[in-house]
Design a protein around this motif. Structure first.
Motif, PDB file in Angstrom:
ATOM      1  N   ASN A  53      -8.872   2.287  -3.531  1.00 10.83           N
ATOM      2  CA  ASN A  53      -7.567   2.924  -3.375  1.00 10.83           C
ATOM      3  C   ASN A  53      -7.397   3.674  -2.060  1.00 10.83           C
ATOM      4  O   ASN A  53      -6.270   3.950  -1.652  1.00 10.83           O
ATOM      5  N   LYS A  54      -8.475   3.984  -1.361  1.00  7.93           N
ATOM      6  CA  LYS A  54      -8.368   4.588  -0.024  1.00  7.93           C
ATOM      7  C   LYS A  54      -7.731   3.594   0.940  1.00  7.93           C
ATOM      8  O   LYS A  54      -6.928   3.954   1.790  1.00  7.93           O
ATOM      9  N   ILE A  55      -8.092   2.320   0.791  1.00  6.58           N
ATOM     10  CA  ILE A  55      -7.587   1.279   1.689  1.00  6.58           C
ATOM     11  C   ILE A  55      -6.382   0.557   1.101  1.00  6.58           C
ATOM     12  O   ILE A  55      -5.425   0.244   1.804  1.00  6.58           O
ATOM     13  N   TYR A  56      -6.430   0.289  -0.200  1.00  6.02           N
ATOM     14  CA  TYR A  56      -5.361  -0.429  -0.901  1.00  6.02           C
ATOM     15  C   TYR A  56      -4.839   0.466  -2.032  1.00  6.02           C
ATOM     16  O   TYR A  56      -5.328   0.388  -3.165  1.00  6.02           O
ATOM     17  N   PRO A  57      -3.862   1.343  -1.757  1.00  7.56           N
ATOM     18  CA  PRO A  57      -3.388   2.314  -2.756  1.00  7.56           C
ATOM     19  C   PRO A  57      -2.899   1.677  -4.057  1.00  7.56           C
ATOM     20  O   PRO A  57      -3.025   2.270  -5.120  1.00  7.56           O
ATOM     21  N   GLY A  58      -2.364   0.475  -4.002  1.00  8.41           N
ATOM     22  CA  GLY A  58      -1.871  -0.190  -5.206  1.00  8.41           C
ATOM     23  C   GLY A  58      -2.895  -1.086  -5.863  1.00  8.41           C
ATOM     24  O   GLY A  58      -2.598  -1.775  -6.824  1.00  8.41           O
ATOM     25  N   GLY A  59      -4.110  -1.106  -5.340  1.00 14.91           N
ATOM     26  CA  GLY A  59      -5.152  -1.963  -5.871  1.00 14.91           C
ATOM     27  C   GLY A  59      -5.104  -3.343  -5.235  1.00 14.91           C
ATOM     28  O   GLY A  59      -4.436  -3.566  -4.228  1.00 14.91           O
ATOM     29  N   ILE A  60      -5.842  -4.268  -5.835  1.00 12.25           N
ATOM     30  CA  ILE A  60      -5.952  -5.632  -5.303  1.00 12.25           C
ATOM     31  C   ILE A  60      -5.567  -6.605  -6.409  1.00 12.25           C
ATOM     32  O   ILE A  60      -6.186  -6.614  -7.471  1.00 12.25           O
ATOM     33  N   ALA A  61      -4.559  -7.430  -6.154  1.00 16.47           N
ATOM     34  CA  ALA A  61      -4.118  -8.432  -7.131  1.00 16.47           C
ATOM     35  C   ALA A  61      -4.662  -9.796  -6.756  1.00 16.47           C
ATOM     36  O   ALA A  61      -4.835 -10.105  -5.574  1.00 16.47           O
ATOM     37  N   ARG A  62      -4.932 -10.617  -7.761  1.00 17.28           N
ATOM     38  CA  ARG A  62      -5.463 -11.963  -7.509  1.00 17.28           C
ATOM     39  C   ARG A  62      -4.373 -12.893  -6.969  1.00 17.28           C
ATOM     40  O   ARG A  62      -4.628 -13.730  -6.124  1.00 17.28           O
ATOM     41  N   SER A  63      -3.137 -12.733  -7.452  1.00 14.86           N
ATOM     42  CA  SER A  63      -2.020 -13.535  -6.938  1.00 14.86           C
ATOM     43  C   SER A  63      -0.746 -12.706  -7.022  1.00 14.86           C
ATOM     44  O   SER A  63      -0.712 -11.667  -7.671  1.00 14.86           O
ATOM     45  N   SER A  64       0.289 -13.180  -6.380  1.00 15.73           N
ATOM     46  CA  SER A  64       1.544 -12.428  -6.346  1.00 15.73           C
ATOM     47  C   SER A  64       2.331 -12.545  -7.647  1.00 15.73           C
ATOM     48  O   SER A  64       3.306 -11.831  -7.848  1.00 15.73           O
ATOM     49  N   THR A  65       1.908 -13.411  -8.550  1.00 21.78           N
ATOM     50  CA  THR A  65       2.648 -13.618  -9.790  1.00 21.78           C
ATOM     51  C   THR A  65       2.094 -12.832 -10.975  1.00 21.78           C
ATOM     52  O   THR A  65       2.680 -12.876 -12.047  1.00 21.78           O
ATOM     53  N   VAL A  66       0.990 -12.119 -10.795  1.00 21.52           N
ATOM     54  CA  VAL A  66       0.402 -11.389 -11.917  1.00 21.52           C
ATOM     55  C   VAL A  66       1.237 -10.167 -12.270  1.00 21.52           C
ATOM     56  O   VAL A  66       1.925  -9.597 -11.433  1.00 21.52           O
TER      57      VAL A  66
END
Length: 90
Positions: A42-55
């Motif tokens: 979350n320091k680098i990616y505040p919204g987290g990491i998603a596997r795809s844009s459709t999740v």
């Protein structure tokens, strides 16, 4: 007559497309790294990491939009506790 109109419309569309053309910037390079916990992610990616844009997020409303990258997600699947294909969403 129809051929002339079609040809004229096609020419206008092509010229209009050239005039409005802007250079597209390349996406920034992503460092593929396995993070030890959500705090680091979350320091680098505040919204987290998603596997795809459709999740879709299984939990409640989130504050930030997740970063989408399949390879980065695959390295950090252990951080996806609710198995909704978004690691460390907030």
């Amino acid at each position: 007559m129809k051929k002339r109109i079609t040809s004229l419309l096609l020419s206008v569309a092509l010229i209009g497309g050239m005039v409005g053309h802007t250079q597209v910037e390349a996406a920034p390079k992503v460092t593929l790294k396995e993070y030890s916990n959500c705090k680091e992610i979350n320091k680098i990616y505040p919204g987290g990491i998603a596997r795809s844009s459709t999740v879709k997020n299984k939990g409640g409303a989130t504050k930030y939009k997740p970063f989408v990258n399949q390879k980065l997600y695959d390295l950090n699947t252990k951080s996806d506790r609710d198995n909704d294909l978004i690691a460390c969403e907030r």
